[in-house]
Design an enzyme around this catalytic site. Sequence first.
Site, mmCIF file in Angstrom:
data_model
loop_
_atom_site.group_PDB
_atom_site.id
_atom_site.type_symbol
_atom_site.label_atom_id
_atom_site.label_comp_id
_atom_site.label_asym_id
_atom_site.label_seq_id
_atom_site.Cartn_x
_atom_site.Cartn_y
_atom_site.Cartn_z
ATOM 1 N N LYS A 114 1.748 5.945 -5.200
ATOM 2 C CA LYS A 114 2.883 5.016 -5.070
ATOM 3 C C LYS A 114 3.426 4.637 -6.445
ATOM 4 C CE LYS A 114 5.441 1.534 -3.724
ATOM 5 N NZ LYS A 114 4.958 0.311 -4.313
ATOM 6 N N GLN B 285 1.598 -7.873 -17.375
ATOM 7 C CA GLN B 285 2.460 -6.765 -16.959
ATOM 8 C C GLN B 285 3.752 -7.234 -16.309
ATOM 9 O OE1 GLN B 285 -0.729 -5.232 -14.276
ATOM 10 N NE2 GLN B 285 0.939 -4.724 -12.896
ATOM 11 N N SER C 101 3.261 -4.619 -1.495
ATOM 12 C CA SER C 101 3.151 -6.075 -1.349
ATOM 13 C C SER C 101 4.542 -6.705 -1.421
ATOM 14 C CB SER C 101 2.272 -6.665 -2.446
ATOM 15 O OG SER C 101 1.034 -5.986 -2.495
ATOM 16 N N ARG C 102 5.429 -6.091 -2.205
ATOM 17 C CA ARG C 102 6.769 -6.671 -2.393
ATOM 18 C C ARG C 102 7.663 -6.493 -1.170
ATOM 19 N NH1 ARG C 102 5.972 -5.080 -8.133
ATOM 20 N NH2 ARG C 102 6.016 -7.013 -9.334
ATOM 21 N N HIS D 130 -3.473 -0.166 0.057
ATOM 22 C CA HIS D 130 -4.605 -0.541 -0.793
ATOM 23 C C HIS D 130 -5.929 -0.126 -0.145
ATOM 24 C CE1 HIS D 130 -1.680 -3.802 -2.153
ATOM 25 N NE2 HIS D 130 -2.032 -3.239 -3.293
ATOM 26 N N MET E 119 4.487 1.513 1.711
ATOM 27 C CA MET E 119 3.925 0.158 1.810
ATOM 28 C C MET E 119 3.846 -0.458 0.424
ATOM 29 S SD MET E 119 0.886 0.640 4.522
ATOM 30 C CE MET E 119 1.260 1.247 6.166
ATOM 31 N N MET F 139 -3.519 -5.997 -7.319
ATOM 32 C CA MET F 139 -2.999 -7.347 -7.544
ATOM 33 C C MET F 139 -3.051 -8.170 -6.248
ATOM 34 S SD MET F 139 -0.095 -7.063 -10.414
ATOM 35 C CE MET F 139 1.248 -6.566 -9.370
HETATM 36 P P1 AMP Z 1 -0.847 -3.174 -6.717
HETATM 37 O O1 AMP Z 1 -1.655 -4.206 -5.992
HETATM 38 O O2 AMP Z 1 0.566 -3.089 -6.275
HETATM 39 O O3 AMP Z 1 -1.032 -3.255 -8.221
HETATM 40 O O4 AMP Z 1 -1.466 -1.776 -6.299
HETATM 41 C C1 AMP Z 1 -2.836 -1.484 -6.496
HETATM 42 C C2 AMP Z 1 -3.054 -0.012 -6.293
HETATM 43 O O5 AMP Z 1 -2.697 0.332 -4.952
HETATM 44 C C3 AMP Z 1 -2.201 0.868 -7.201
HETATM 45 O O6 AMP Z 1 -2.985 1.958 -7.669
HETATM 46 C C4 AMP Z 1 -1.094 1.310 -6.289
HETATM 47 O O7 AMP Z 1 -0.527 2.549 -6.664
HETATM 48 C C5 AMP Z 1 -1.812 1.419 -4.971
HETATM 49 N N1 AMP Z 1 -0.859 1.337 -3.858
HETATM 50 C C6 AMP Z 1 0.051 0.376 -3.620
HETATM 51 N N2 AMP Z 1 0.794 0.670 -2.530
HETATM 52 C C7 AMP Z 1 0.344 1.860 -2.070
HETATM 53 C C8 AMP Z 1 0.707 2.714 -0.983
HETATM 54 N N3 AMP Z 1 1.704 2.402 -0.160
HETATM 55 N N4 AMP Z 1 0.025 3.851 -0.822
HETATM 56 C C9 AMP Z 1 -0.976 4.198 -1.676
HETATM 57 N N5 AMP Z 1 -1.369 3.446 -2.713
HETATM 58 C C10 AMP Z 1 -0.722 2.294 -2.916
#
Ligand code: AMP
Length: 293
Positions: free
Chosen positions: A149, A61, A186-187, A37, A184, A30
């Site tokens: 995560k 979502q 984004s939030r 990421h 880690m 996202m």
């Molecule tokens: P998001 O942008 O939050 O939807 O995350 C995209 C992908 O990155 C998802 O598969 C998350 O599980 C993964 N992700 C987010 N934060 C982490 C992290 N700290 N370590 C490993 N993978 C992550």
Amino acid sequence: MERIADRASMRRRSEESRRAGLRIGFVPTMGALHDGHLSLVEVARPGCDRVAVSIFVNPLQFGPGEDLERYPRDLDGDLARLEAAGCDLVFTPEAADMYAEDARTIVMIPELEDVLCGRSRPGHFRGVATVVAKLVNLVQPAVIVFGQKDAQQAILMHRMIEDLDFPVAMRVAPIRRDPDGLAMSSRNAYLSGEERREAPLLHAALRTIQQGLADGERRSTTLVERAREVLARGKHVRVDYVEIVDPLTLRRKGTVTGPVLVAAAVFVGSTRLIDNIVLEVRDGEVREVPLRF
Ligand code: AMP
């Protein structure tokens, strides 16, 4: 790095790649990208000829009252980071293009979607499953990578890929953490200074459960209680859930045996944070193991 911003062009590019016999490794995100990421980009690369990343803040979502409108967005920064990470293609569709007005189909994963995060975020995992199904059809990857995560998400996506025979192999990347243990996310950008100082309690609470197991405690209620005591130290921390479940079925384990997923979600101020560890108890030994299928 190539950028594609619409479904039709993405479909054409995937068709060309397929004809050329190229294997695509794919990372759905996202955006507001951080090192977590970027580590997924590395996990996607082995055995693939190209790495593709999607950036799409998926409205499906997010529930009413959640942070869809204020979700962090930094497209220019994301593109620069992906370019530097050696990503080959980034797909940045718009919501109006992804969801036609007459679209009706959704992907449901009963039972698994209703527990843990699904309990406090009704509809969330249907939104995830539906968009991932669409993205896999558009990008046609040989490999898709999710982060541990979001363990429940990875578990559901594994279920969907198996149940619907998606022609894609799934990999799970380990959690990237800040030095104080905070996963880690984004939030994390939402946290005030004081909230950020309390946020590592989430990971500390999970480690308390690991320690309890190492000390010989096997009753989940006692272990969870200890974790909640740790979280109660945070003035700004409110517990959503702390649970010890089977890593495949997500059913609660009363007594800890074999591999367990220890997962928790808390609000720190108004920011919802999640974290998890997978522990394996075997022959009296407790070890942390990766989430794998
Ligand atoms: P998001 O942008 O939050 O939807 O995350 C995209 C992908 O990155 C998802 O598969 C998350 O599980 C993964 N992700 C987010 N934060 C982490 C992290 N700290 N370590 C490993 N993978 C992550």
